[in-house]
Design a protein around this motif. Sequence first.
Motif, PDB file in Angstrom:
ATOM      1  N   UNK A 146      32.748   6.430  -2.336  1.00 48.85           N
ATOM      2  CA  UNK A 146      32.706   7.487  -3.367  1.00 48.85           C
ATOM      3  C   UNK A 146      31.293   7.528  -3.948  1.00 48.85           C
ATOM      4  N   UNK A 147      31.075   8.235  -5.014  1.00 44.93           N
ATOM      5  CA  UNK A 147      29.711   8.496  -5.514  1.00 44.93           C
ATOM      6  C   UNK A 147      29.360   7.604  -6.693  1.00 44.93           C
ATOM      7  N   UNK A 148      30.158   6.558  -6.948  1.00 46.07           N
ATOM      8  CA  UNK A 148      29.869   5.687  -8.080  1.00 46.07           C
ATOM      9  C   UNK A 148      28.512   5.006  -7.909  1.00 46.07           C
ATOM     10  N   UNK A 149      27.793   4.849  -9.055  1.00 49.22           N
ATOM     11  CA  UNK A 149      26.494   4.190  -9.055  1.00 49.22           C
ATOM     12  C   UNK A 149      26.637   2.802  -9.693  1.00 49.22           C
ATOM     13  N   UNK A 150      25.863   1.859  -9.214  1.00 55.41           N
ATOM     14  CA  UNK A 150      25.836   0.525  -9.833  1.00 55.41           C
ATOM     15  C   UNK A 150      25.115   0.606 -11.183  1.00 55.41           C
ATOM     16  N   UNK A 151      25.548  -0.207 -12.142  1.00 57.87           N
ATOM     17  CA  UNK A 151      24.857  -0.255 -13.440  1.00 57.87           C
ATOM     18  C   UNK A 151      23.445  -0.788 -13.264  1.00 57.87           C
ATOM     19  N   UNK A 152      23.186  -1.390 -12.104  1.00 58.23           N
ATOM     20  CA  UNK A 152      21.852  -1.965 -11.863  1.00 58.23           C
ATOM     21  C   UNK A 152      21.115  -1.191 -10.781  1.00 58.23           C
ATOM     22  N   UNK A 153      21.345   0.134 -10.748  1.00 60.00           N
ATOM     23  CA  UNK A 153      20.655   1.064  -9.841  1.00 60.00           C
ATOM     24  C   UNK A 153      21.288   1.035  -8.449  1.00 60.00           C
ATOM     25  N   UNK A 154      21.173   2.174  -7.754  1.00 55.39           N
ATOM     26  CA  UNK A 154      21.709   2.279  -6.399  1.00 55.39           C
ATOM     27  C   UNK A 154      23.203   2.527  -6.377  1.00 55.39           C
ATOM     28  N   UNK A 155      23.769   2.646  -5.193  1.00 49.74           N
ATOM     29  CA  UNK A 155      25.210   2.886  -5.079  1.00 49.74           C
ATOM     30  C   UNK A 155      26.002   1.668  -5.531  1.00 49.74           C
ATOM     31  N   UNK A 156      27.270   1.887  -5.881  1.00 48.69           N
ATOM     32  CA  UNK A 156      28.147   0.788  -6.305  1.00 48.69           C
ATOM     33  C   UNK A 156      28.843   0.179  -5.103  1.00 48.69           C
ATOM     34  N   UNK A 182      33.063  -2.885  -3.135  1.00 47.40           N
ATOM     35  CA  UNK A 182      32.666  -2.306  -4.428  1.00 47.40           C
ATOM     36  C   UNK A 182      31.978  -3.342  -5.307  1.00 47.40           C
ATOM     37  N   UNK A 183      30.895  -2.919  -5.979  1.00 48.34           N
ATOM     38  CA  UNK A 183      30.250  -3.757  -7.002  1.00 48.34           C
ATOM     39  C   UNK A 183      29.707  -2.840  -8.092  1.00 48.34           C
ATOM     40  N   UNK A 184      30.373  -2.810  -9.210  1.00 48.27           N
ATOM     41  CA  UNK A 184      29.921  -1.950 -10.314  1.00 48.27           C
ATOM     42  C   UNK A 184      28.580  -2.418 -10.865  1.00 48.27           C
ATOM     43  N   UNK A 185      28.229  -3.659 -10.552  1.00 51.56           N
ATOM     44  CA  UNK A 185      26.952  -4.197 -10.999  1.00 51.56           C
ATOM     45  C   UNK A 185      26.123  -4.534  -9.767  1.00 51.56           C
ATOM     46  N   UNK A 186      25.480  -5.690  -9.676  1.00 56.36           N
ATOM     47  CA  UNK A 186      24.604  -5.953  -8.530  1.00 56.36           C
ATOM     48  C   UNK A 186      25.402  -6.144  -7.244  1.00 56.36           C
ATOM     49  N   UNK A 187      24.721  -5.957  -6.117  1.00 59.74           N
ATOM     50  CA  UNK A 187      25.374  -6.199  -4.821  1.00 59.74           C
ATOM     51  C   UNK A 187      25.844  -7.640  -4.732  1.00 59.74           C
ATOM     52  N   UNK A 188      25.224  -8.515  -5.476  1.00 67.10           N
ATOM     53  CA  UNK A 188      25.641  -9.936  -5.504  1.00 67.10           C
ATOM     54  C   UNK A 188      26.740 -10.170  -6.529  1.00 67.10           C
ATOM     55  N   UNK A 189      27.383  -9.090  -6.996  1.00 66.54           N
ATOM     56  CA  UNK A 189      28.482  -9.227  -7.960  1.00 66.54           C
ATOM     57  C   UNK A 189      29.686  -8.395  -7.513  1.00 66.54           C
ATOM     58  N   UNK A 190      30.325  -8.741  -6.393  1.00 64.03           N
ATOM     59  CA  UNK A 190      31.452  -7.951  -5.879  1.00 64.03           C
ATOM     60  C   UNK A 190      32.642  -7.946  -6.844  1.00 64.03           C
ATOM     61  N   UNK A 191      33.235  -6.754  -7.036  1.00 62.90           N
ATOM     62  CA  UNK A 191      34.374  -6.605  -7.945  1.00 62.90           C
ATOM     63  C   UNK A 191      35.638  -7.225  -7.369  1.00 62.90           C
ATOM     64  N   UNK A 192      36.356  -7.970  -8.170  1.00 63.81           N
ATOM     65  CA  UNK A 192      37.654  -8.499  -7.754  1.00 63.81           C
ATOM     66  C   UNK A 192      38.690  -7.381  -7.772  1.00 63.81           C
ATOM     67  N   UNK A 193      39.704  -7.531  -6.927  1.00 67.88           N
ATOM     68  CA  UNK A 193      40.781  -6.538  -6.856  1.00 67.88           C
ATOM     69  C   UNK A 193      41.965  -7.004  -7.718  1.00 67.88           C
TER      70      UNK A 193
END
Length: 570
Positions: A146-156, A182-193
Amino acid sequence: MSISEQIQNAPAWWSDAVVYQIYPRSFADSNGDGIGDLGGIRSKLGHLQDLGVDVVWLSPIYASPQADNGYDISDYQAIDPLFGTLEEFDALLADMHSRGIKLVMDLVVNHTSDEHAWFVESAASRTSPKRDWYIWRDGYQGREPNLWRSAFSGPAWSKAPLGISGSTGSTSAEFDDDQYYLHLFAAKQPDLNWENPEVRSAVYEMMNWWLDRGVDGFRMDVINFIAKVQEDLVGDSESAAMGPQIHEYLQEMNARVFAGRDADLITVGEMPGVTVEDAKLFTGADRLELDMVFQFEHVGLDHGDSKFTNLKLDLVDLKRSLSRWQTGLAESGWNSLYLGNHDQPRSVSRFGNDGDYRIEAATLLATILHLHRGTPYIYQGDEIGMTNAGFTAIEQYNDIESVNWFAESIAAGDEPDVLLESLRFRSRDNARTPVQWDTSENAGFTSGTPWIGVNPNSTEINVETDRAAGDRSVFEHYKRLIALRHSSAVVALGDFELLEPEHPTLYAFTRSLGSETLLIVGNFSNDRMDAPLLDSSEARNAPVLLSNYAEAAAGATELRPWEVRVLQLH
Ligand code: TEU
Ligand code: CA
């Protein structure tokens, strides 16, 4: 529940408590590696005890590659060697409890580090038993799901192997590169499901482990983000919505972690974008979800501003926002009160005056905040009026949010000087320079080389100098504010009423409980002000409970620059 009912119903123990936030890597270093640690914190417990705080909120100290300074956790039940050991933690906790100070841990469970064993297993293959512990989706029409953006720039969303070299030396696992995670923050911070009950059980088990160890509660990092609207995860949705199942999760957490424990615990949920109506549901005493939330309306993130607009204070806006929350949660729910933390610039620089009137502005801001109804949070260093960092080059910055935003903006053609001016005003690093303890080298923070620059003004602004300043001590003023909250039911529980809401530089309100009324007046300007509302006989004869000018004003209705007064009207 009305205020009188709250009083009858023995208000929660924290209704007159004050919390102090420690960002460990910048607080105090005890082993000379230039990074704050548990030993450093322990050496400063006397400072906290003198101040009179009841609770410490400790930002993350868990095992972490430090991609986001510890908000990327690779083992929730281990202390990162940067900060110390589990034994040192236990000793610190015992020492705090012996001094009557509670400890609240930072719970970061919207996401883990990509180096957490859970993620490495999840990423190993589509058929991994932990695949569904994170949020994996196929690309959508040749792009991210989808088109969500990371809070730390770039795609989520990230897909390619992260090649996590350069972090803690761990080798990159074989990533299944057919899907994005998915990572709403950095790529090194993957979101838990959180849809997955196994994830929820693992989190609750970890929380119980910490509570059994004796901690007194949690500050929950972006806890409203844990519920995603599933259908938004693929397609054209552009913003991460807060899923309705959030209440189910928090009530389940309450039942499986907090219920039945007889200790005095405290929970606060950090909730970017939360509204007053939401907060009533999250914090209503009968809801069995959270005790309070951190909302973001007054710090500008909900006005649609980009993170780095130079939000100059509009006092009428600030008064309107804080009052809306006071009124909204007056009958049900509870406010947390803050003007600064590790994600915000220094409050005296942003909302006050960090030059000629720094001391007056710092004590005015503290008094206005602490005389509101709710639980005040003091961010480390604000008790002596520390200011923004004043960095002039991007190389001085550490924060992933600031550094990524700068790089992305430069790539988009923006001018470096314009970007640096924004960072000087709003970067999170403004609040992450080392606490200034004394006039010695590195402000007494470390005997080594500090991980981030020490503010050069530490020669004048430091705990030692401030505490020797008598009437001009910001620390002593905070002490009086905390003592007033502990001693006065009207401060802790009284009704709030804003006066003169449209006045551009006067902040005036009352707090009332039973027959007692306090009048608080503050001058948010560099100029003297005449305040006619002080021209009543009641106000003229009212005892001054607290003020930030030692000598009396020339005229009873006069307010000097950045002056605040707390009057006992009756
Ligand atoms: O912050 C949540 C959050 O919304 C931040 O992005 C913050 O609003 C923004 O940086 C302000 O400019 C929490 C933690 O407090 C923050 O330190 C972490 O970086 C973030 O979550 C991810 O864990
Ligand atoms: Ca250290």
